[in-house]
Structure formats: structure tokens, C-alpha cells
Design a protein around this motif. Structure first.
Motif, short mmCIF file in Angstrom:
data_model
loop_
_atom_site.label_atom_id
_atom_site.label_comp_id
_atom_site.label_asym_id
_atom_site.label_seq_id
_atom_site.Cartn_x
_atom_site.Cartn_y
_atom_site.Cartn_z
N LYS A 241 0.83 -1.21 0.00
CA LYS A 241 0.00 0.00 0.00
C LYS A 241 0.86 1.26 0.00
O LYS A 241 0.56 2.23 -0.69
N LEU A 242 1.95 1.26 0.76
CA LEU A 242 2.86 2.40 0.76
C LEU A 242 3.54 2.56 -0.59
O LEU A 242 3.74 3.68 -1.07
N ARG A 243 3.88 1.44 -1.20
CA ARG A 243 4.53 1.47 -2.52
C ARG A 243 3.62 2.13 -3.55
O ARG A 243 4.06 2.98 -4.32
N VAL A 244 2.34 1.78 -3.55
CA VAL A 244 1.38 2.35 -4.49
C VAL A 244 1.11 3.82 -4.16
O VAL A 244 1.14 4.68 -5.03
N ALA A 245 0.86 4.10 -2.87
CA ALA A 245 0.51 5.46 -2.46
C ALA A 245 1.63 6.46 -2.75
O ALA A 245 1.37 7.60 -3.13
#
Length: 87
Positions: free
Chosen positions: A11-15
Motif C-alpha cells: 500500500k505504501l509502494r502504491v501510495a
């Protein structure tokens, strides 16, 4: 179903629109070495034979490195001069 460390990293990678190279660089900022292939194992589906659960230590290092990556290195406070104490 609770979020796993793998889910949090995904999720951090995408955000933050991070690539694998960026994540390797972020971990390198806190002296944690990891290869792109090791990193790829964290992004696989749980059913995949090469899936690897993300350990707390790696997530913690990633978050610490992310702070440095976004804000820059922490400035050291000025040292107190020993001569000033004597006065």
C-alpha cells in the motif's frame, strides 16, 4: 482480515509511487541491504511458491529509511563547548 506487513508495504509502494529501485535505495539509507529479487518475494500473492512474509525488522527499517528519504538526514545537535562550562 488484518493487514500483514506485506500489505502495508504494498500500500505504501502504491501510495508513494515507489519502484523497486526506490525501495532498495530507501533501505540502503539505513544500511539494510536487500536485492530486488528478495523484495519481489514480498509483493507476491500468498499462494505463490516464492512468497515470503515481510519481517517486522524489514518494515521498521523501511519506515525509518522513508523518513530520511522524504525529509533528509537528521541534523546533529550542536555539541556543547566544554570551555563554556568552565566560564
Amino acid at each position: 482480515m488484518p493487514l500483514t506487513n506485506n500489505d502495508i508495504l504494498k500500500k505504501l509502494r502504491v501510495a508513494l509511487k515507489l519502484r523497486d529501485d526506490d525501495i532498495v535505495e530507501i533501505l540502503d539509507l539505513v544500511d539494510y541491504k536487500i536485492s530486488k529479487s528478495e523484495l519481489g518475494a514480498f509483493f507476491r500473492k500468498i499462494e505463490h511458491p516464492n512468497y515470503k512474509p515481510l519481517q517486522d525488522q524489514i518494515l521498521r527499517n523501511f519506515l525509518n529509511g522513508l523518513v530520511i528519504y522524504k525529509r533528509g538526514p537528521k541534523e546533529q545537535p550542536p555539541e556543547k563547548d566544554a570551555d563554556k562550562k568552565a566560564e
